[in-house]
Design a protein around this motif. Structure first.
Motif, short mmCIF file in Angstrom:
data_model
loop_
_atom_site.label_atom_id
_atom_site.label_comp_id
_atom_site.label_asym_id
_atom_site.label_seq_id
_atom_site.Cartn_x
_atom_site.Cartn_y
_atom_site.Cartn_z
N SER A 1 -3.41 9.51 -1.63
CA SER A 1 -2.09 8.99 -1.23
C SER A 1 -1.73 9.37 0.19
CB SER A 1 -1.01 9.51 -2.19
OG SER A 1 -1.22 8.98 -3.48
N LYS A 2 -2.13 10.56 0.63
CA LYS A 2 -1.75 10.99 1.97
C LYS A 2 -2.87 10.75 2.99
CE LYS A 2 2.09 12.55 0.16
NZ LYS A 2 1.78 12.42 -1.28
N LEU B 1 0.81 -1.22 0.00
CA LEU B 1 0.00 0.00 0.00
C LEU B 1 0.85 1.27 0.00
CD1 LEU B 1 -2.64 -1.27 2.58
CD2 LEU B 1 -2.88 -1.18 0.10
N GLN B 2 2.16 1.11 -0.01
CA GLN B 2 3.08 2.24 0.06
C GLN B 2 3.57 2.63 -1.34
OE1 GLN B 2 4.00 4.95 1.37
NE2 GLN B 2 4.99 4.31 3.29
N TYR B 3 4.17 3.82 -1.44
CA TYR B 3 4.89 4.20 -2.65
C TYR B 3 5.93 3.15 -2.99
CZ TYR B 3 3.15 9.06 -2.49
OH TYR B 3 2.37 10.18 -2.51
N CYS C 1 -3.91 5.60 1.32
CA CYS C 1 -2.59 4.99 1.06
C CYS C 1 -2.20 5.17 -0.40
CB CYS C 1 -2.54 3.54 1.47
SG CYS C 1 -3.95 2.57 1.00
N PRO C 2 -0.90 5.40 -0.63
CA PRO C 2 -0.43 5.76 -1.98
C PRO C 2 -0.27 4.58 -2.94
CG PRO C 2 1.39 5.87 -0.41
CD PRO C 2 0.16 5.51 0.38
#
Lengths: 393, 393
Positions: free
Chosen positions: B236-237, A63-65, B240-241
């Motif tokens: 994203s912020k 779920l992260q960059y 989730c990104p």
């Protein structure tokens, strides 16, 4: 107030099939219009399982960059698969993950095209590639094409008289829209020509793995000794399109630029979706699932071809694709496909007139039929309906 | 062989933070470099549940192609949320879903910018916006900025002497990189100016909902009577990104063009990811989750501010953001942030030198600190380490 858009905006047109798509979403319509995979083949149960797995094992990461190049295990799986299926010799470091093949097309134009540069393409060529390239204001030159690919003598003639050719765009296997596949000889001849003139090729190959019969042919990329071929494909037809996972395979000098382009364009492709496909390939038999898809599409093609033979008059020509999703129909010269469509829509059956697959030529009497997305029964019924309308012309 | 790329390729540079990112992936490094959300706040269990739900209830749809505009229920949820949180009056038909806010930035440049057209931006401005705009070869003009936003007199002076201004790019809330928020008065003054000169504004607002204290301010879009503001944000912020879900809100005349641009660029955003967020908003309390994130970030900001006060000398200035992810630091003129970073990396602590946030100016003595992605303990330790190195200068 007059809004001053960029010049490129004048060239942008809504894709014809997007408009037809809206009409075809009505359940009573039999649609051969859009190149959609058969949703009933999607491995939904397996995806439920792997979604849980991925979120359980690495939810924070999923779920992260993540990096612009893509999820490394997926890049490795793609490279291995490409080398097996397309006879290439690519390293994972040269695979970048994109949002479907479409984004890869956009990036190729972004990398190469200045206003007025030339793109050579098959005649006809893939509609959505034209739409991807158009914002970069290229000049298109259509290369005459027969059942075996571009006519190489014509290609060389065009190269000799055309300036600023940036690349040749080719869909060599089960082309969209025609369903045609380049012969081995034409592939070899093409590579001789591009090596001689040092012209890049964008090989767009989303259908190559959907072969129903006959031997797979090596990709153009597999013959590429000078690094001139940029290979594009996706999981949209071999797995499912809703995840939007495609890729570009390119040599270092291009790859580095593609990564920077990707950073600017959208940072990276969905982390979780990349991990889902990698996990699926690890836990399940991707080829067994593909085989199921192939069997269904093969039967649908057969049903469509038979229905065409029965319902269409003898002066109507059509291709006999050995794979992929499409059949191409050439009507007698006096029948305009757009007018045919208008009449067919009244009978709740749709297809795409071929006109828009030619960036320059005014060809009015062709159409594309998709056979992957309708049941055999609907294919029989739909082709019968089109035949009935055709007989009225 | 000399490869002839498009002219724009000369302008493309790898984002500095992408390079630093690779270094900071080592676990021993304390990184204030990248603007990453706190992964430990991602609602993983809930996402497992909704993945199952979405695939069970509508797997065929979730994995299939979908429209370029985006998944309609999500567009409706976004419009409602925007109207609540940002005091706008937008209809869902004017919301297009993009791959994160970054893709929306690319599309804005694609819509407006011809080679050499001018973009006005805050000084400093968001690095990745520069990277998104750069391939369209714009001319950047930095507008002087203080703690309350652009200095409006300077802005008007620039407008009067600059030709081909296509838009003003603004991050009004908890700006990246400075953490600053435009005052209400400046917002009103800005809108008067853009209405007077009929100049478009790209309002990039991914942090506005991450307010720790003080009253929320109405968005620029909420003051927009002439349809000149194009509003961009993302999940994203606030969520989730890794799902890559953002959006553009724009009036019809722009919206229609954005849809065609999206078609060419990548057809559409991941269907399943759009459905996941819509399902989450339907089944769970989005704001309660956001509140948790805000509480964690607020504490981290406090810890970082306190550590800066204790460890940095008095001649070092820093911002005190009321929300968002970033603190901006101004060093004494003789200290170069790039050199400071070099020394800090040896102590395993990282940040982004401010240099790259200025498209034109040569500012060497600033840096951006991210506080969302490290634990309070690591923030204390990391700021102490930077302070120690600073004292050696």
């Amino acid at each position: 107030m007059v809004v001053s858009f960029a010049n490129r905006v004048k060239l942008l047109k809504t894709a014809a099939n997007q408009e037809i798509l809206k009409f075809t979403q009505q359940p009573e319509v039999i649609s051969f219009a859009v190149g959609m995979p058969a949703a009933e083949m999607f491995p939904i149960e397996e995806l439920k399982h792997i979604s849980n797995k991925v979120l359980e094992e690495a939810g924070n990461q999923a779920l992260q960059y993540s990096t612009s190049e893509g999820f490394e295990p997926l890049r490795e799986l793609v490279a291995t698969r490409m080398n097996n299926k397309f006879k290439t010799n690519i390293r994972f470091k040269n695979i970048m993950i994109t949002n479907g093949g479409q984004q890869a097309l956009d990036f190729c134009a972004k990398l190469f095209i200045n206003d007025g540069d030339t793109i050579l393409c098959e005649s006809p060529t893939y509609l959505a590639a034209i739409n991807a390239f158009m914002p970069y204001c290229p000049n298109f030159v259509e290369v005459p094409t027969d059942d075996y690919g571009m006519i190489i003598e014509k290609l060389e003639e065009i190269i000799q008289i055309t300036s600023n050719i940036k690349f040749i765009y080719i869909v060599p296997d089960f082309q969209n829209p025609t369903g045609r596949t380049w012969s081995l000889e034409r592939r070899r001849q093409l590579m001789a020509i591009i090596n001689k003139y040092e012209i890049h090729v964008i090989e767009d190959n989303p259908y190559g793995e959907l072969r129903f019969e006959g031997d797979a042919l090596p990709s153009l990329k597999s013959f590429d000794t000078k690094g001139l071929v940029i290979f594009i494909s996706s999981f949209s037809k071999t797995f499912c399109p809703g995840l939007r996972i495609g890729w570009i395979a390119a040599e270092d000098i291009y790859f580095e630029k593609f990564v920077i382009i990707k950073q600017g364009a959208d940072l990276h492709t969905s982390t979780i979706n990349q991990m889902l496909i990698a996990k699926y390939m690890e836990m399940y038999d991707f080829d067994a699932n593909l085989e199921k898809i192939i069997n269904v599409y093969k039967r649908r093609r057969d049903v469509m071809i038979n229905a065409i033979k029965v319902n269409f008059k003898k002066d109507i020509k059509f291709t006999y694709p050995q794979g992929g999703l499409f059949i191409w129909v050439e009507l007698p010269y006096h029948i305009k496909a757009v007018e045919l469509l208008e009449r067919c829509l009244k009978d709740n059956v749709a297809f795409i007139p071929g006109d828009t697959f030619f960036p320059n030529s005014q060809v009015k009497n062709t159409l594309r039929l998709n056979f992957s997305n309708m049941s055999e029964e609907k294919i029989r019924e739909g082709i019968w309906r089109i035949g009935k309308v055709l007989n009225e012309f």
